[in-house]
Design a protein around this motif. Sequence first.
Motif, PDB file in Angstrom:
ATOM      1  N   CYS A 175      18.360  17.061  44.804  1.00  0.00           N
ATOM      2  CA  CYS A 175      18.628  16.145  45.838  1.00  0.00           C
ATOM      3  C   CYS A 175      19.776  16.522  46.814  1.00  0.00           C
ATOM      4  N   PRO A 176      19.486  16.370  47.976  1.00  0.00           N
ATOM      5  CA  PRO A 176      20.532  16.664  48.961  1.00  0.00           C
ATOM      6  C   PRO A 176      21.939  15.821  49.043  1.00  0.00           C
ATOM      7  N   SER A 177      21.482  14.598  48.319  1.00  0.00           N
ATOM      8  CA  SER A 177      22.652  13.563  48.371  1.00  0.00           C
ATOM      9  C   SER A 177      23.563  13.570  46.917  1.00  0.00           C
ATOM     10  N   PHE A 178      23.289  14.818  46.087  1.00  0.00           N
ATOM     11  CA  PHE A 178      23.770  14.884  44.984  1.00  0.00           C
ATOM     12  C   PHE A 178      25.282  14.626  44.661  1.00  0.00           C
ATOM     13  N   MET A 179      26.000  14.587  45.901  1.00  0.00           N
ATOM     14  CA  MET A 179      27.407  14.508  45.850  1.00  0.00           C
ATOM     15  C   MET A 179      27.873  12.805  46.031  1.00  0.00           C
ATOM     16  N   ASP A 180      26.804  12.236  46.123  1.00  0.00           N
ATOM     17  CA  ASP A 180      27.056  10.776  46.574  1.00  0.00           C
ATOM     18  C   ASP A 180      26.101   9.828  45.572  1.00  0.00           C
ATOM     19  N   PRO A 181      26.991   9.381  44.634  1.00  0.00           N
ATOM     20  CA  PRO A 181      26.302   8.794  43.370  1.00  0.00           C
ATOM     21  C   PRO A 181      25.690   7.510  43.729  1.00  0.00           C
ATOM     22  N   THR A 182      25.868   6.888  44.834  1.00  0.00           N
ATOM     23  CA  THR A 182      25.024   5.852  45.420  1.00  0.00           C
ATOM     24  C   THR A 182      23.559   6.149  46.100  1.00  0.00           C
ATOM     25  N   ARG A 183      23.593   7.598  46.461  1.00  0.00           N
ATOM     26  CA  ARG A 183      22.268   8.011  46.891  1.00  0.00           C
ATOM     27  C   ARG A 183      21.743   9.049  46.113  1.00  0.00           C
ATOM     28  N   CYS A 240      12.518  15.221  47.398  1.00  0.00           N
ATOM     29  CA  CYS A 240      13.335  14.634  46.046  1.00  0.00           C
ATOM     30  C   CYS A 240      12.829  12.943  46.042  1.00  0.00           C
ATOM     31  N   GLY A 241      12.999  12.409  45.171  1.00  0.00           N
ATOM     32  CA  GLY A 241      12.990  11.012  44.936  1.00  0.00           C
ATOM     33  C   GLY A 241      13.383  10.171  45.896  1.00  0.00           C
ATOM     34  N   CYS A 242      14.393  10.599  46.719  1.00  0.00           N
ATOM     35  CA  CYS A 242      14.875   9.889  48.140  1.00  0.00           C
ATOM     36  C   CYS A 242      14.141   9.975  49.412  1.00  0.00           C
ATOM     37  N   GLY A 243      12.980  10.872  49.046  1.00  0.00           N
ATOM     38  CA  GLY A 243      12.283  11.274  50.151  1.00  0.00           C
ATOM     39  C   GLY A 243      12.634  12.531  51.259  1.00  0.00           C
ATOM     40  N   GLU A 244      13.585  12.866  50.806  1.00  0.00           N
ATOM     41  CA  GLU A 244      14.281  13.829  51.716  1.00  0.00           C
ATOM     42  C   GLU A 244      13.874  15.019  51.256  1.00  0.00           C
ATOM     43  N   ILE A 245      14.034  16.289  51.707  1.00  0.00           N
ATOM     44  CA  ILE A 245      13.550  17.551  51.483  1.00  0.00           C
ATOM     45  C   ILE A 245      14.670  18.056  50.595  1.00  0.00           C
ATOM     46  N   ALA A 246      14.433  18.482  49.192  1.00  0.00           N
ATOM     47  CA  ALA A 246      15.171  18.843  48.269  1.00  0.00           C
ATOM     48  C   ALA A 246      15.821  20.282  48.875  1.00  0.00           C
ATOM     49  N   LYS A 247      17.146  20.551  48.571  1.00  0.00           N
ATOM     50  CA  LYS A 247      18.093  21.572  48.907  1.00  0.00           C
ATOM     51  C   LYS A 247      17.940  22.604  47.735  1.00  0.00           C
ATOM     52  N   CYS A 248      17.809  24.303  47.954  1.00  0.00           N
ATOM     53  CA  CYS A 248      17.735  24.966  47.099  1.00  0.00           C
ATOM     54  C   CYS A 248      19.215  25.415  47.170  1.00  0.00           C
ATOM     55  N   ARG A 249      19.842  25.441  45.601  1.00  0.00           N
ATOM     56  CA  ARG A 249      21.044  26.012  45.493  1.00  0.00           C
ATOM     57  C   ARG A 249      21.368  26.951  44.347  1.00  0.00           C
ATOM     58  N   THR A 250      22.262  27.591  44.138  1.00  0.00           N
ATOM     59  CA  THR A 250      22.298  28.504  43.223  1.00  0.00           C
ATOM     60  C   THR A 250      23.385  28.136  41.782  1.00  0.00           C
ATOM     61  N   SER A 251      22.864  28.075  40.850  1.00  0.00           N
ATOM     62  CA  SER A 251      23.781  27.608  39.711  1.00  0.00           C
ATOM     63  C   SER A 251      24.736  28.662  39.163  1.00  0.00           C
ATOM     64  N   TRP A 252      26.009  28.344  39.265  1.00  0.00           N
ATOM     65  CA  TRP A 252      26.923  29.509  38.680  1.00  0.00           C
ATOM     66  C   TRP A 252      27.811  28.883  37.176  1.00  0.00           C
ATOM     67  N   THR A 253      26.710  28.258  36.628  1.00  0.00           N
ATOM     68  CA  THR A 253      27.372  27.826  35.195  1.00  0.00           C
ATOM     69  C   THR A 253      27.270  28.941  34.309  1.00  0.00           C
ATOM     70  N   GLN A 254      28.081  28.890  33.316  1.00  0.00           N
ATOM     71  CA  GLN A 254      28.162  29.748  32.233  1.00  0.00           C
ATOM     72  C   GLN A 254      26.724  30.380  31.660  1.00  0.00           C
ATOM     73  N   PHE A 255      25.789  29.243  31.379  1.00  0.00           N
ATOM     74  CA  PHE A 255      24.587  29.372  30.780  1.00  0.00           C
ATOM     75  C   PHE A 255      23.352  29.680  31.715  1.00  0.00           C
TER      76      PHE A 255
END
Length: 102
Positions: free
Chosen positions: A29-37, A5-20
């Motif tokens: 980004c593995p730091s998606f929960m941390d708005p500063t990172r 990812c743009g942070c230089g870390e290995i991107a994490k594979c996740r599954t979307s469960w949104t309606q669409f």
Amino acid sequence: MANLCGCGEIAKCRTSWTQFNPGRRFLGCPSFMDPTRNCNYFRWVDAPLPNRWYQGTMYQLHINLVNAQDEVVQANNQNSQTTFYNRVLIVLIVGMFLVRFI
């Protein structure tokens, strides 16, 4: 090769469960929960779902699964409480008999 990812870390594979996009996998980004990172890296792994009916069906199946899992947790909690109260009742009954016959 690993996706960085743009942070230089290995991107994490996740599954979307949104309606669409239910059931669609994506890299993020593995730091998606941390708005500063969070660098907001995002890329779909799977192709788009074929149509709205398929999206709706997948989403509803997921919602049904989540609801069923919640019901199992609630039933297990209720069963644990019932087991506890049954044991307390048995101890009280045995105690009453012991007091009566001693």
